[in-house]
Design a protein around this motif. Structure first.
Motif, PDB file in Angstrom:
ATOM      1  N   THR A   1      19.451   4.460  -8.435  1.00 52.99           N
ATOM      2  CA  THR A   1      19.486   4.578  -9.470  1.00 52.99           C
ATOM      3  C   THR A   1      17.341   5.288  -9.334  1.00 52.99           C
ATOM      4  OG1 THR A   1      20.152   5.423 -11.063  1.00 52.99           O
ATOM      5  CG2 THR A   1      18.881   5.819 -12.486  1.00 52.99           C
ATOM      6  N   LEU A   2      16.555   3.606  -9.269  1.00 51.92           N
ATOM      7  CA  LEU A   2      15.294   3.563  -8.593  1.00 51.92           C
ATOM      8  C   LEU A   2      15.058   4.389  -7.852  1.00 51.92           C
ATOM      9  CD1 LEU A   2      12.553   2.905 -10.332  1.00 51.92           C
ATOM     10  CD2 LEU A   2      12.909   0.661  -9.094  1.00 51.92           C
ATOM     11  N   ILE A   3      15.270   3.961  -6.309  1.00 50.14           N
ATOM     12  CA  ILE A   3      14.841   4.441  -5.524  1.00 50.14           C
ATOM     13  C   ILE A   3      14.978   6.294  -5.380  1.00 50.14           C
ATOM     14  CG2 ILE A   3      14.872   2.095  -4.108  1.00 50.14           C
ATOM     15  CD1 ILE A   3      16.938   3.171  -2.552  1.00 50.14           C
ATOM     16  N   ARG A   4      16.220   6.659  -6.420  1.00 53.18           N
ATOM     17  CA  ARG A   4      16.349   7.979  -5.602  1.00 53.18           C
ATOM     18  C   ARG A   4      15.830   8.587  -6.584  1.00 53.18           C
ATOM     19  NH1 ARG A   4      20.140  10.352  -4.014  1.00 53.18           N
ATOM     20  NH2 ARG A   4      21.891   8.894  -4.365  1.00 53.18           N
ATOM     21  N   SER A   5      14.950   7.841  -7.732  1.00 54.22           N
ATOM     22  CA  SER A   5      13.946   9.231  -8.679  1.00 54.22           C
ATOM     23  C   SER A   5      12.168   8.540  -8.407  1.00 54.22           C
ATOM     24  CB  SER A   5      13.886   8.105 -10.243  1.00 54.22           C
ATOM     25  OG  SER A   5      15.433   7.547 -10.898  1.00 54.22           O
ATOM     26  N   LEU A   6      12.600   7.568  -7.503  1.00 53.69           N
ATOM     27  CA  LEU A   6      11.245   7.666  -6.604  1.00 53.69           C
ATOM     28  C   LEU A   6      10.908   9.082  -5.892  1.00 53.69           C
ATOM     29  CD1 LEU A   6      10.878   3.702  -6.412  1.00 53.69           C
ATOM     30  CD2 LEU A   6       9.393   5.274  -7.957  1.00 53.69           C
ATOM     31  N   HIS A   7      11.897   9.013  -5.107  1.00 58.00           N
ATOM     32  CA  HIS A   7      12.012   9.987  -4.100  1.00 58.00           C
ATOM     33  C   HIS A   7      11.768  11.665  -4.611  1.00 58.00           C
ATOM     34  CE1 HIS A   7      14.471  12.614  -1.929  1.00 58.00           C
ATOM     35  NE2 HIS A   7      13.853  12.083  -0.264  1.00 58.00           N
ATOM     36  N   ASP A   8      12.660  10.988  -5.217  1.00 57.11           N
ATOM     37  CA  ASP A   8      12.684  13.084  -6.751  1.00 57.11           C
ATOM     38  C   ASP A   8      11.223  13.259  -7.027  1.00 57.11           C
ATOM     39  OD1 ASP A   8      15.551  13.578  -5.279  1.00 57.11           O
ATOM     40  OD2 ASP A   8      16.461  13.020  -6.357  1.00 57.11           O
ATOM     41  N   ILE A   9      11.149  12.565  -7.872  1.00 57.10           N
ATOM     42  CA  ILE A   9       9.873  12.652  -8.626  1.00 57.10           C
ATOM     43  C   ILE A   9       8.377  12.759  -7.729  1.00 57.10           C
ATOM     44  CG2 ILE A   9       8.294  11.833  -9.927  1.00 57.10           C
ATOM     45  CD1 ILE A   9      11.010   9.948 -11.336  1.00 57.10           C
ATOM     46  N   GLY A  10       8.347  11.919  -7.019  1.00 55.13           N
ATOM     47  CA  GLY A  10       7.143  12.234  -5.381  1.00 55.13           C
ATOM     48  C   GLY A  10       7.560  13.267  -5.184  1.00 55.13           C
ATOM     49  N   LEU A  11       8.389  13.718  -4.466  1.00 51.69           N
ATOM     50  CA  LEU A  11       9.182  15.045  -3.717  1.00 51.69           C
ATOM     51  C   LEU A  11       8.311  16.223  -5.130  1.00 51.69           C
ATOM     52  CD1 LEU A  11       9.559  16.683  -1.567  1.00 51.69           C
ATOM     53  CD2 LEU A  11      11.854  16.384  -2.092  1.00 51.69           C
TER      54      LEU A  11
ATOM     55  N   ALA B   1      -0.607   9.667  -4.012  1.00 51.49           N
ATOM     56  CA  ALA B   1       0.772   9.108  -4.896  1.00 51.49           C
ATOM     57  C   ALA B   1       2.137   9.698  -4.699  1.00 51.49           C
ATOM     58  CB  ALA B   1       0.345   9.289  -6.295  1.00 51.49           C
ATOM     59  N   ALA B   2       1.900  10.845  -4.718  1.00 49.01           N
ATOM     60  CA  ALA B   2       3.292  11.638  -5.032  1.00 49.01           C
ATOM     61  C   ALA B   2       4.104  11.144  -3.839  1.00 49.01           C
ATOM     62  CB  ALA B   2       3.498  13.162  -4.971  1.00 49.01           C
ATOM     63  N   ILE B   3       3.130  11.396  -2.476  1.00 49.14           N
ATOM     64  CA  ILE B   3       3.757  11.502  -1.136  1.00 49.14           C
ATOM     65  C   ILE B   3       4.183  10.032  -1.011  1.00 49.14           C
ATOM     66  CG2 ILE B   3       2.510  11.575   1.505  1.00 49.14           C
ATOM     67  CD1 ILE B   3       1.052  14.083   0.505  1.00 49.14           C
ATOM     68  N   GLY B   4       3.964   8.905  -1.360  1.00 45.31           N
ATOM     69  CA  GLY B   4       3.514   7.518  -1.652  1.00 45.31           C
ATOM     70  C   GLY B   4       5.155   7.476  -2.459  1.00 45.31           C
ATOM     71  N   VAL B   5       5.136   7.743  -3.476  1.00 46.34           N
ATOM     72  CA  VAL B   5       6.541   6.986  -3.988  1.00 46.34           C
ATOM     73  C   VAL B   5       7.296   7.705  -3.324  1.00 46.34           C
ATOM     74  CG1 VAL B   5       7.487   8.151  -6.120  1.00 46.34           C
ATOM     75  CG2 VAL B   5       4.682   7.525  -6.323  1.00 46.34           C
ATOM     76  N   HIS B   6       7.452   9.270  -2.991  1.00 49.65           N
ATOM     77  CA  HIS B   6       8.114   9.872  -2.076  1.00 49.65           C
ATOM     78  C   HIS B   6       8.830   9.263  -0.875  1.00 49.65           C
ATOM     79  CE1 HIS B   6      10.655  13.152  -0.323  1.00 49.65           C
ATOM     80  NE2 HIS B   6      10.048  13.558   0.506  1.00 49.65           N
ATOM     81  N   ALA B   7       8.096   8.411  -0.401  1.00 48.65           N
ATOM     82  CA  ALA B   7       7.864   7.727   1.462  1.00 48.65           C
ATOM     83  C   ALA B   7       8.619   7.196   0.946  1.00 48.65           C
ATOM     84  CB  ALA B   7       7.207   7.765   1.813  1.00 48.65           C
ATOM     85  N   ILE B   8       8.462   5.483  -0.169  1.00 49.08           N
ATOM     86  CA  ILE B   8       8.583   4.372  -0.178  1.00 49.08           C
ATOM     87  C   ILE B   8      10.763   4.650  -1.411  1.00 49.08           C
ATOM     88  CG2 ILE B   8       9.230   2.826  -2.218  1.00 49.08           C
ATOM     89  CD1 ILE B   8       6.520   2.946  -2.643  1.00 49.08           C
ATOM     90  N   GLY B   9      10.646   5.794  -2.216  1.00 52.78           N
ATOM     91  CA  GLY B   9      12.384   6.261  -1.885  1.00 52.78           C
ATOM     92  C   GLY B   9      12.793   6.159  -0.907  1.00 52.78           C
ATOM     93  N   GLY B  10      12.273   7.462  -0.262  1.00 56.18           N
ATOM     94  CA  GLY B  10      12.702   7.695   1.232  1.00 56.18           C
ATOM     95  C   GLY B  10      13.405   6.803   2.297  1.00 56.18           C
ATOM     96  N   VAL B  11      12.584   5.584   2.101  1.00 56.23           N
ATOM     97  CA  VAL B  11      12.770   4.389   2.464  1.00 56.23           C
ATOM     98  C   VAL B  11      13.528   3.281   2.185  1.00 56.23           C
ATOM     99  CG1 VAL B  11      11.978   1.909   3.506  1.00 56.23           C
ATOM    100  CG2 VAL B  11      10.502   3.805   3.894  1.00 56.23           C
ATOM    101  N   GLY B  12      13.475   3.436   0.764  1.00 55.24           N
ATOM    102  CA  GLY B  12      14.513   3.019   0.390  1.00 55.24           C
ATOM    103  C   GLY B  12      15.461   3.293   0.427  1.00 55.24           C
ATOM    104  N   LEU B  13      16.484   4.705   0.222  1.00 56.19           N
ATOM    105  CA  LEU B  13      17.275   5.239   0.437  1.00 56.19           C
ATOM    106  C   LEU B  13      18.089   5.491   1.644  1.00 56.19           C
ATOM    107  CD1 LEU B  13      17.119   8.789  -1.897  1.00 56.19           C
ATOM    108  CD2 LEU B  13      18.594   6.702  -2.005  1.00 56.19           C
ATOM    109  N   THR B  14      16.937   5.118   2.551  1.00 57.10           N
ATOM    110  CA  THR B  14      17.547   5.241   3.771  1.00 57.10           C
ATOM    111  C   THR B  14      18.474   4.041   4.369  1.00 57.10           C
ATOM    112  OG1 THR B  14      15.788   6.718   4.695  1.00 57.10           O
ATOM    113  CG2 THR B  14      17.036   4.998   6.325  1.00 57.10           C
ATOM    114  N   LEU B  15      17.407   2.520   3.846  1.00 61.54           N
ATOM    115  CA  LEU B  15      18.378   1.449   3.703  1.00 61.54           C
ATOM    116  C   LEU B  15      19.765   1.746   3.196  1.00 61.54           C
ATOM    117  CD1 LEU B  15      14.321  -0.473   3.814  1.00 61.54           C
ATOM    118  CD2 LEU B  15      16.462  -0.494   5.461  1.00 61.54           C
TER     119      LEU B  15
END
Length: 186
Positions: free
Chosen positions: A6-16, A60-74
């Protein structure tokens, strides 16, 4: 281990969402609003101020999206390897993220070139007068196109994120794993 992200998906989606929404609002709203101001100094100041205020939020949005994306990939590395179609979607999504990030940076750079030339970075007009510096006129033409690449590519990323969500349905996981197995056995 939890099977929820939930957290990493939320970071990914909110950033995007912020990246897409901000780029679209800027191209349509801010740029359109500044076009209605007749005084070039006020128009330039408003456009430059609006984009300068948005720049840190966009970063910040791009960074949050990237953090979420890396988290989802892992979190989904097993599915990336074992489920047919998941790796392809992830690769396409990563490439589009690179295009969106590059277009964001390029648009910002072209806006600065225009501002340094004394032109309004938000002015949609491509026609330049005889007193318009060549660098500013070229930047204006490039920015007119580049400002739309970011919202278009981030919209495509939203669609791909939805596709990835669908790929996580139980039936899709099973058929993807069986499809990968059939391919490996043949």
């Amino acid at each position: 281990m939890s099977d929820r992200n939930t957290l990493i998906r939320s970071l990914h989606d909110i950033g995007l969402a912020a990246w897409f929404g901000g780029s679209l609002m800027g191209a349509v709203g801010l740029n359109g609003a500044t076009d209605t101001i007749r005084d070039p100094e006020r128009r330039n100041a408003l456009g430059a101020t609006g984009w300068a205020r948005w720049a840190p939020v966009s970063a910040a949005a791009i960074g949050v999206h990237a953090i979420g994306g890396v988290g989802l990939t892992l979190a989904n590395k097993g599915r990336l390897v074992g489920q047919r179609g998941v790796a392809t979607t992830a690769i396409v999504k990563t490439a589009l993220t690179g295009v969106a990030a590059a277009s964001t940076a390029y648009s910002a750079w072209q806006g600065r070139v225009q501002a340094e030339a004394g032109l309004n970075p938000t002015d949609g007009a491509v026609n330049s007068g005889p007193d318009t510096p060549a660098a500013g006129a070229t930047a204006r033409q490039h920015l007119r196109i580049a400002q739309w690449i970011t919202p278009i590519t981030t919209a495509a990323l939203i669609v791909l994120a939805a596709q990835q969500g669908e790929q996580q349905r139980a039936g899709q996981v099973v058929s993807g794993i069986l499809g990968r197995a059939r391919t490996a056995l043949s």
